[in-house]
Scaffold this active site. Structure first.
Site, PDB file in Angstrom:
ATOM      1  N   ASP A 525      35.171   6.027 -22.253  1.00 22.35           N
ATOM      2  CA  ASP A 525      36.854   6.836 -21.370  1.00 22.35           C
ATOM      3  C   ASP A 525      37.713   6.988 -22.557  1.00 22.35           C
ATOM      4  O   ASP A 525      38.092   7.609 -22.046  1.00 22.35           O
ATOM      5  CB  ASP A 525      37.261   5.026 -20.752  1.00 22.35           C
ATOM      6  CG  ASP A 525      35.905   5.791 -19.622  1.00 22.35           C
ATOM      7  OD1 ASP A 525      34.747   6.091 -19.031  1.00 22.35           O
ATOM      8  OD2 ASP A 525      36.249   4.403 -18.389  1.00 22.35           O
TER       9      ASP A 525
HETATM   10  P1  NAP Z   1      33.669   2.138 -21.787  1.00 21.58           P
HETATM   11  O1  NAP Z   1      34.332   3.816 -21.585  1.00 21.58           O
HETATM   12  O2  NAP Z   1      34.031   1.686 -20.992  1.00 21.58           O
HETATM   13  O3  NAP Z   1      32.705   2.623 -22.586  1.00 21.58           O
HETATM   14  C1  NAP Z   1      31.716   1.838 -23.427  1.00 21.58           C
HETATM   15  C2  NAP Z   1      30.706   2.606 -23.717  1.00 21.58           C
HETATM   16  O4  NAP Z   1      30.150   1.425 -24.628  1.00 21.58           O
HETATM   17  C3  NAP Z   1      29.509   2.334 -22.862  1.00 21.58           C
HETATM   18  O5  NAP Z   1      29.825   3.963 -22.647  1.00 21.58           O
HETATM   19  C4  NAP Z   1      28.413   2.667 -23.650  1.00 21.58           C
HETATM   20  O6  NAP Z   1      27.200   3.036 -23.393  1.00 21.58           O
HETATM   21  C5  NAP Z   1      29.036   2.279 -24.925  1.00 21.58           C
HETATM   22  N1  NAP Z   1      27.822   0.591 -24.731  1.00 21.58           N
HETATM   23  C6  NAP Z   1      27.513  -0.709 -24.480  1.00 21.58           C
HETATM   24  N2  NAP Z   1      26.754  -1.126 -25.222  1.00 21.58           N
HETATM   25  C7  NAP Z   1      26.707  -0.848 -26.390  1.00 21.58           C
HETATM   26  C8  NAP Z   1      25.598  -1.048 -27.492  1.00 21.58           C
HETATM   27  N3  NAP Z   1      25.007  -1.998 -27.862  1.00 21.58           N
HETATM   28  N4  NAP Z   1      25.098  -0.102 -28.840  1.00 21.58           N
HETATM   29  C9  NAP Z   1      26.547   0.885 -28.537  1.00 21.58           C
HETATM   30  N5  NAP Z   1      27.312   1.157 -27.463  1.00 21.58           N
HETATM   31  C10 NAP Z   1      27.259   1.077 -26.285  1.00 21.58           C
HETATM   32  O7  NAP Z   1      34.130   1.491 -22.954  1.00 21.58           O
HETATM   33  P2  NAP Z   1      35.978   1.794 -23.921  1.00 21.58           P
HETATM   34  O8  NAP Z   1      35.752   3.782 -24.417  1.00 21.58           O
HETATM   35  O9  NAP Z   1      36.679   0.903 -24.987  1.00 21.58           O
HETATM   36  O10 NAP Z   1      37.122   2.403 -22.281  1.00 21.58           O
HETATM   37  C11 NAP Z   1      37.383   1.083 -22.319  1.00 21.58           C
HETATM   38  C12 NAP Z   1      37.766   1.020 -20.304  1.00 21.58           C
HETATM   39  O11 NAP Z   1      37.923  -0.814 -19.670  1.00 21.58           O
HETATM   40  C13 NAP Z   1      38.204   2.111 -19.912  1.00 21.58           C
HETATM   41  O12 NAP Z   1      37.945   2.603 -18.692  1.00 21.58           O
HETATM   42  C14 NAP Z   1      39.475   1.062 -19.736  1.00 21.58           C
HETATM   43  O13 NAP Z   1      40.931   1.683 -18.612  1.00 21.58           O
HETATM   44  C15 NAP Z   1      38.641   0.055 -18.999  1.00 21.58           C
HETATM   45  N6  NAP Z   1      39.366  -1.818 -19.255  1.00 21.58           N
HETATM   46  C16 NAP Z   1      40.065  -1.940 -19.722  1.00 21.58           C
HETATM   47  C17 NAP Z   1      40.628  -3.092 -19.974  1.00 21.58           C
HETATM   48  C18 NAP Z   1      41.687  -3.838 -21.189  1.00 21.58           C
HETATM   49  O14 NAP Z   1      42.476  -4.514 -20.986  1.00 21.58           O
HETATM   50  N7  NAP Z   1      40.614  -3.449 -22.528  1.00 21.58           N
HETATM   51  C19 NAP Z   1      41.108  -3.507 -18.703  1.00 21.58           C
HETATM   52  C20 NAP Z   1      40.537  -3.210 -17.180  1.00 21.58           C
HETATM   53  C21 NAP Z   1      39.736  -1.977 -18.013  1.00 21.58           C
HETATM   54  P3  NAP Z   1      25.568   3.461 -23.279  1.00 21.58           P
HETATM   55  O15 NAP Z   1      25.217   2.579 -22.366  1.00 21.58           O
HETATM   56  O16 NAP Z   1      25.155   4.668 -23.629  1.00 21.58           O
HETATM   57  O17 NAP Z   1      25.316   2.922 -25.158  1.00 21.58           O
END
Ligand code: NAP
Length: 597
Positions: A525
């Site tokens: 994301d």
């Molecule tokens: P993300 O958008 O949740 O994407 C994580 C990706 O990791 C997934 O698409 C998944 O794809 C991949 N993944 C999972 N396991 C894996 C593995 N073993 N090896 C390789 N890839 C793997 O993560 P992000 O880009 O870090 O974004 C964070 C999200 O969380 C944002 O939408 C944010 O708004 C939300 N959020 C964050 C917080 C905070 O404080 N950090 C709080 C609330 C919400 P596959 O399944 O295809 O592998």
């Protein structure tokens, strides 16, 4: 009583402003340690619990006080230990491999602590020596002054978190303040029995100590939620004990208001945080649980609790109603969290952190203990600010997080958006080595997938190898990458990545056009260009890492599945983008081996 209340309110408000001033200066790098530090500091509810457990109020009070001592001491010991574990990991490049003089410093500091505690003990012993009532009054005054010093040390401790350089020292001061407050309280004039205090402190220290020393960094969000629930439970138990105690002698409306707020906020935070911890640990289903009329039901329940509380303020003797609102508040906390998806839990945890602070401050008002009012206010401000920061970085409102059942809506949208959008190119680790041969700069973009795969050490090893080949390596850290504020920073620090190689989103975005490769490790994301280009995307408006501007993009993930927001990522169809499919840790190992050979 009214004057005391006024003073308490002034203190609460001023501490809130001070907290805002100090906490807004803490960099995102240290937001995870901030969460556990405020957690440890809010364990100051221990001092109120010690008095209730040790005084001879009633058998019920002793039991409730004992349980509260156990919960609060678990938070204090566990919170300070895990914060220190995290802070120890943050190092700059020139500090890597160099043993900081912490060992020696620690010894000196521990010596200073021991001497000061000994002086404090001697002073209070002397003041409490058998004799006149004046000595007891003097001891109480000494105790009050020790609380003032502790409050100053807590604020200095949080101020230390404004830089990784001073963070550990700051936390040391805060821990010192805590020890001083606890030791001083042991001489509280009302404490007559130490048996349950000793047992509670011993159990809390063992449980908190093993949690603080053993819990893996990836489990920090659930540990934080669990300790919020313990802190809130302690506040609620002390509120119940104080209600029962004062009921016999008569409760005025001020006391009833503060006790009511303490038990209501404490109880709902207890069950809410427990649910959050269960969802994050995978013990409970992560998907939002929704039903028709859910929000209306929850609002009606909350209104009932508030109306009953107001009635109790005027008729405090209605004890059955008092226990009914405790039950309703417990139910409300549970119902508040079930419609929220596991991925939204970090925001919920930060909000519950702020509620926990309010419960702690209410306990301070009930016991008229100013240090608890200060720490409750600091904790409340910190949780509130962190939740706002997260919401802003996700481009969502707190209302949407709490009542939007986000995961559910997005899952449905993901289903609709699941069809292919263009051509996706994949690459193997061996092919990637050819590309790496001709590059000069790489920006590594870690995300939640790195945490899932536990690939931080692989990332760090690869970065070292690339650097050794003269390639410039930078890390791009999005404020909400992962699942809690500062998540990526802690994991990379654990893997010995110097924090001066970590760039915030604002710092790194101008570097992307010059980068030969943007290496995206499990991030999704936070890299999605739809947030900039597609007005119909749920992500539209969220600030992102501009990975799409790099000369070439390599994405390490297992499939084309969306991330937390459930939105398809346009980046994967960009002609400059190549997917290295597989578990991030395994892909990195293969890439490392291919580069080495
Ligand atoms: P993300 O958008 O949740 O994407 C994580 C990706 O990791 C997934 O698409 C998944 O794809 C991949 N993944 C999972 N396991 C894996 C593995 N073993 N090896 C390789 N890839 C793997 O993560 P992000 O880009 O870090 O974004 C964070 C999200 O969380 C944002 O939408 C944010 O708004 C939300 N959020 C964050 C917080 C905070 O404080 N950090 C709080 C609330 C919400 P596959 O399944 O295809 O592998």
């Amino acid at each position: 009583m009214t004057t005391e209340l006024e003073i308490g309110l002034y203190i609460f408000i001023l501490a809130g402003f001070l907290g805002y001033h100090v906490i807004t200066r803490i960099p995102p790098l240290l937001h995870t340690p901030l969460m556990s530090a405020t957690n440890a500091i809010s364990g100051i509810s221990l001092i109120g619990s010690l008095v209730v457990a040790g005084a001879n109020y009633s058998r019920l009070s002793t039991v409730l006080g004992f349980l509260a001592v156990t919960c609060s001491s678990t938070n204090v010991v566990g919170g300070f230990l895990i914060t220190d574990r995290m802070l120890k990991m943050f190092k700059r490049k020139q500090e890597m491999g160099i043993q900081r003089r912490w060992h020696q410093l620690n010894r000196q500091q521990w010596l200073a602590i021991s001497v000061l505690i000994a002086v404090l003990l001697l002073l209070i012993f002397w003041l409490r020596r058998p004799g006149t009532a004046t000595n007891v009054a003097d001891a109480a005054t000494a105790l009050r002054y020790s609380y003032i010093v502790s409050a100053v040390l807590f604020i200095l401790g949080l101020k230390g978190l404004s830089s990784p350089k001073y963070a550990r020292r700051g936390m040391f001061l805060a821990a010192f303040g805590m020890v001083m407050a606890i030791v001083g309280t042991l001489f509280h004039p009302e404490i007559v029995n130490y048996r349950w205090i000793t047992i509670g402190l011993a159990i809390g220290s063992i449980v908190g100590g093993s949690m603080g020393l053993r819990i893996p960094m990836t489990a920090v969000p659930q540990r934080t939620a669990l300790s919020h629930s313990l802190g809130a439970l302690a506040a609620s138990l002390i509120g119940i004990s104080e209600y029962v105690r004062h009921l016999a002698v008569g409760l005025d409306s001020v006391k009833m208001t503060t006790i009511g707020l303490e038990v209501v906020i404490g109880s709902l935070t207890f069950t809410g945080s427990l649910m959050a911890a269960g969802k994050l640990q995978g013990l409970l289903p992560g998907a939002p649980i929704t039903y028709r009329g859910q929000n209306i039901f929850n609002i009606t329940l909350l209104a009932t609790v508030i109306a009953t509380l107001i009635y109790l303020v005027f008729v405090p003797s209605a004890s059955t109603l008092f226990f009914i609102i405790v039950g309703l508040a417990l139910l409300f906390g549970f119902l508040l969290v079930i419609p929220i998806g596991a991925a939204d839990m970090p925001v919920v945890i930060a909000l519950l952190n702020s509620y926990g602070g309010l419960a702690d401050a209410s306990m301070g008002f009930v016991l008229m203990n100013k240090i608890q009012i200060i720490t409750g206010s600091l904790d409340g401000t910190s949780g509130f600010l962190l939740s706002l920061l997260m919401c802003r970085a996700m481009n969502r409102s707190a209302i949407n997080v709490l009542f939007g059942a986000f995961g559910k809506v997005q899952e449905e949208e993901a289903g609709a958006a699941g069809e292919a959008k263009g051509t996706v190119r994949s690459i193997t680790p061996e092919e990637l080595t050819v590309l790496v041969d001709s590059i000069r700069s790489v920006i590594i973009v870690p995300g939640y997938g790195m945490a899932v795969a536990q690939a931080q050490h692989g990332v760090s090893e690869l970065a070292k190898l690339l650097s050794a080949r003269g390639i410039d390596v930078k890390y791009a850290i999005h404020p909400v990458a992962g699942r809690m504020p500062g998540h990526m920073n802690v994991l990379l620090a654990e893997a010995n990545v110097p924090y001066d190689q970590l760039y915030t989103m604002e710092q790194i975005n101008p570097y992307f056009p010059e980068a030969d490769i943007a290496l995206v490790v499990g991030a999704n994301d936070v890299t999605n260009p739809a947030a900039k280009n597609n007005k119909s995307s749920p992500l539209y408006g969220m600030p992102i890492l501009e990975v799409d501007r790099a000369k070439s993009i390599i994405v390490l993930k297992r499939s084309l599945r969306p991330g937390f927001a459930g939105v398809d990522n346009e980046l994967y169809y960009d002609p400059k983008c190549m997917m290295l499919f597989g578990d991030a840790k395994e892909s990195l190992n293969q890439l490392f081996a291919a580069l080495k050979s």
